[in-house]
Scaffold this motif. Structure first.
Motif, PDB file in Angstrom:
ATOM      1  N   ARG A   1       0.840  -1.207   0.000  1.00 40.53           N
ATOM      2  CA  ARG A   1       0.000   0.000   0.000  1.00 40.53           C
ATOM      3  C   ARG A   1       0.874   1.257   0.000  1.00 40.53           C
ATOM      4  O   ARG A   1       0.553   2.255  -0.658  1.00 40.53           O
ATOM      5  CB  ARG A   1      -0.938  -0.008   1.212  1.00 40.53           C
ATOM      6  CG  ARG A   1      -2.086  -1.000   1.094  1.00 40.53           C
ATOM      7  CD  ARG A   1      -3.148  -0.758   2.151  1.00 40.53           C
ATOM      8  NE  ARG A   1      -2.670  -1.065   3.491  1.00 40.53           N
ATOM      9  CZ  ARG A   1      -2.750  -2.264   4.056  1.00 40.53           C
ATOM     10  NH1 ARG A   1      -3.281  -3.279   3.402  1.00 40.53           N
ATOM     11  NH2 ARG A   1      -2.309  -2.458   5.290  1.00 40.53           N
TER      12      ARG A   1
ATOM     13  N   GLN B   1       2.070   2.009  -3.498  1.00 41.80           N
ATOM     14  CA  GLN B   1       1.031   2.672  -4.292  1.00 41.80           C
ATOM     15  C   GLN B   1       0.875   4.131  -3.875  1.00 41.80           C
ATOM     16  O   GLN B   1       0.764   5.026  -4.727  1.00 41.80           O
ATOM     17  CB  GLN B   1      -0.298   1.950  -4.152  1.00 41.80           C
ATOM     18  CG  GLN B   1      -1.401   2.583  -5.008  1.00 41.80           C
ATOM     19  CD  GLN B   1      -2.750   1.914  -4.820  1.00 41.80           C
ATOM     20  OE1 GLN B   1      -3.019   1.317  -3.788  1.00 41.80           O
ATOM     21  NE2 GLN B   1      -3.611   2.030  -5.818  1.00 41.80           N
ATOM     22  N   GLU B   2       0.874   4.389  -2.572  1.00 42.83           N
ATOM     23  CA  GLU B   2       0.711   5.762  -2.083  1.00 42.83           C
ATOM     24  C   GLU B   2       1.857   6.647  -2.551  1.00 42.83           C
ATOM     25  O   GLU B   2       1.653   7.810  -2.923  1.00 42.83           O
ATOM     26  CB  GLU B   2       0.625   5.759  -0.559  1.00 42.83           C
ATOM     27  CG  GLU B   2      -0.676   5.165  -0.021  1.00 42.83           C
ATOM     28  CD  GLU B   2      -0.613   4.856   1.469  1.00 42.83           C
ATOM     29  OE1 GLU B   2       0.449   5.113   2.079  1.00 42.83           O
ATOM     30  OE2 GLU B   2      -1.622   4.356   2.006  1.00 42.83           O
TER      31      GLU B   2
ATOM     32  N   VAL C   1       1.441   7.616  -6.182  1.00 40.84           N
ATOM     33  CA  VAL C   1       0.449   8.693  -6.310  1.00 40.84           C
ATOM     34  C   VAL C   1       1.079  10.032  -5.934  1.00 40.84           C
ATOM     35  O   VAL C   1       0.859  11.054  -6.602  1.00 40.84           O
ATOM     36  CB  VAL C   1      -0.784   8.405  -5.436  1.00 40.84           C
ATOM     37  CG1 VAL C   1      -1.722   9.613  -5.409  1.00 40.84           C
ATOM     38  CG2 VAL C   1      -1.529   7.180  -5.956  1.00 40.84           C
ATOM     39  N   GLU C   2       1.887  10.042  -4.873  1.00 42.70           N
ATOM     40  CA  GLU C   2       2.540  11.284  -4.444  1.00 42.70           C
ATOM     41  C   GLU C   2       3.487  11.816  -5.523  1.00 42.70           C
ATOM     42  O   GLU C   2       3.520  13.026  -5.791  1.00 42.70           O
ATOM     43  CB  GLU C   2       3.308  11.038  -3.147  1.00 42.70           C
ATOM     44  CG  GLU C   2       2.413  10.816  -1.924  1.00 42.70           C
ATOM     45  CD  GLU C   2       3.185  10.350  -0.709  1.00 42.70           C
ATOM     46  OE1 GLU C   2       4.435  10.205  -0.818  1.00 42.70           O
ATOM     47  OE2 GLU C   2       2.556  10.115   0.341  1.00 42.70           O
TER      48      GLU C   2
ATOM     49  N   ASP D   1       1.482  13.235  -8.328  1.00 47.65           N
ATOM     50  CA  ASP D   1       0.992  14.570  -7.936  1.00 47.65           C
ATOM     51  C   ASP D   1       2.057  15.630  -8.190  1.00 47.65           C
ATOM     52  O   ASP D   1       1.757  16.716  -8.711  1.00 47.65           O
ATOM     53  CB  ASP D   1       0.601  14.577  -6.456  1.00 47.65           C
ATOM     54  CG  ASP D   1      -0.872  14.268  -6.229  1.00 47.65           C
ATOM     55  OD1 ASP D   1      -1.705  14.701  -7.040  1.00 47.65           O
ATOM     56  OD2 ASP D   1      -1.178  13.587  -5.241  1.00 47.65           O
TER      57      ASP D   1
ATOM     58  N   VAL E   1      -2.760  10.596 -12.032  1.00 42.46           N
ATOM     59  CA  VAL E   1      -2.876  10.547 -10.569  1.00 42.46           C
ATOM     60  C   VAL E   1      -4.098   9.716 -10.185  1.00 42.46           C
ATOM     61  O   VAL E   1      -4.014   8.825  -9.323  1.00 42.46           O
ATOM     62  CB  VAL E   1      -2.983  11.967  -9.975  1.00 42.46           C
ATOM     63  CG1 VAL E   1      -3.287  11.890  -8.478  1.00 42.46           C
ATOM     64  CG2 VAL E   1      -1.703  12.755 -10.208  1.00 42.46           C
ATOM     65  N   GLU E   2      -5.218   9.983 -10.824  1.00 45.50           N
ATOM     66  CA  GLU E   2      -6.443   9.259 -10.507  1.00 45.50           C
ATOM     67  C   GLU E   2      -6.331   7.787 -10.893  1.00 45.50           C
ATOM     68  O   GLU E   2      -6.824   6.903 -10.173  1.00 45.50           O
ATOM     69  CB  GLU E   2      -7.629   9.905 -11.235  1.00 45.50           C
ATOM     70  CG  GLU E   2      -8.990   9.427 -10.775  1.00 45.50           C
ATOM     71  CD  GLU E   2      -9.280   9.747  -9.328  1.00 45.50           C
ATOM     72  OE1 GLU E   2     -10.110   9.024  -8.730  1.00 45.50           O
ATOM     73  OE2 GLU E   2      -8.692  10.708  -8.781  1.00 45.50           O
TER      74      GLU E   2
ATOM     75  N   LYS F   1      -4.462   5.916  -8.297  1.00 44.09           N
ATOM     76  CA  LYS F   1      -5.260   5.760  -7.085  1.00 44.09           C
ATOM     77  C   LYS F   1      -6.287   4.642  -7.229  1.00 44.09           C
ATOM     78  O   LYS F   1      -6.537   3.883  -6.285  1.00 44.09           O
ATOM     79  CB  LYS F   1      -6.008   7.064  -6.764  1.00 44.09           C
ATOM     80  CG  LYS F   1      -5.155   8.193  -6.206  1.00 44.09           C
ATOM     81  CD  LYS F   1      -6.038   9.401  -5.933  1.00 44.09           C
ATOM     82  CE  LYS F   1      -5.237  10.570  -5.388  1.00 44.09           C
ATOM     83  NZ  LYS F   1      -6.093  11.775  -5.188  1.00 44.09           N
ATOM     84  N   THR F   2      -6.896   4.531  -8.410  1.00 43.67           N
ATOM     85  CA  THR F   2      -8.090   3.696  -8.561  1.00 43.67           C
ATOM     86  C   THR F   2      -7.902   2.448  -9.419  1.00 43.67           C
ATOM     87  O   THR F   2      -8.713   1.517  -9.320  1.00 43.67           O
ATOM     88  CB  THR F   2      -9.218   4.526  -9.183  1.00 43.67           C
ATOM     89  OG1 THR F   2      -8.839   4.899 -10.529  1.00 43.67           O
ATOM     90  CG2 THR F   2      -9.499   5.783  -8.360  1.00 43.67           C
TER      91      THR F   2
END
Length: 217
Positions: A10, A13-14, A17-18, A21, A136-137, A140-141
């Protein structure tokens, strides 16, 4: 141990995303600096690229440690290996943003491209910013519909990229040699930014569905 491993996945993945961004902010600032000849904003993009590089390097270290300690298999292995490859693509996207900002800084107080090309570059910039935000989205998804949207917008950028070459090679082109070089470089940076995003989208799509999208699809 399994819970620790899942937490580490996790975190991977985070962190992706960062970084995405940071890249989205970078391309947004770079395109605005390019369009408005904003040297201060260009300097910000150039300075902030180190943040993207550092974040990517830290993610790579985490992923390598997971591979060494956890020895993942099956989908978990694909996630970690894909994270390493996605991280590299995000880092390159940051570099493309930096290159666009460098052109704005070098040509200040003048604008980088002649007036006749500015609408094309405005559209390319807007598309790259939109692609970055969608990326980014997507990270996340893992929504494969977003991956398809990114690929479609990349097709539009490719068409604009070709139109820049049509302009600078056309008989009516009156730009100087430096204008030709700057325009072709800037167009290439925008096009490569989108290409890296498509590469990431294909990897995420593979993770989500198990189906690999061919390179030329």
């Amino acid at each position: 141990m399994r819970e620790v491993f899942q937490q580490e996945l996790r975190e991977v993945q985070e962190r992706l995303v960062e970084i995405a961004d940071l890249v989205a902010v970078s391309i947004d600032n770079a395109t605005r600096a390019f369009s408005h000849s904003d040297v201060s904003l260009a300097e910000t993009v150039i300075a902030d690229d180190d943040k993207i590089d550092l974040a990517a390097a830290e993610l790579d270290e985490l992923a390598i440690n997971i591979l060494a300690r956890q020895q993942p298999v099956a989908r978990d292995l694909r996630i970690v290996v894909s994270a390493l490859r996605i991280s590299a693509s995000l880092e390159r996207m940051g570099d493309m943003s930096e290159h666009i900002a460098q052109l704005a800084r070098y040509r200040f107080p003048d604008k980088v491209v002649p007036k006749s090309l500015r609408p094309i570059f405005t559209e390319m910039g807007q598309l790259d910013v939109e692609i970055a935000r969608k990326l980014v989205e997507l990270l996340k998804t893992e929504d494969v519909a977003i991956a398809e949207q990114i690929r479609n917008e990349d097709d539009r950028i490719d068409a604009l990229h070709l139109s820049v070459f049509d302009k600078v090679l056309g008989e009516t082109w009156k730009g100087q040699a430096v204008d030709t070089v700057d325009a072709t470089l800037a167009s290439r940076y925008h096009e490569r930014f989108a290409d890296h995003a498509v590469s990431i989208a294909k990897k995420v799509q593979y993770l989500a569905t198990g189906d690999w999208v061919p390179v030329d699809a």
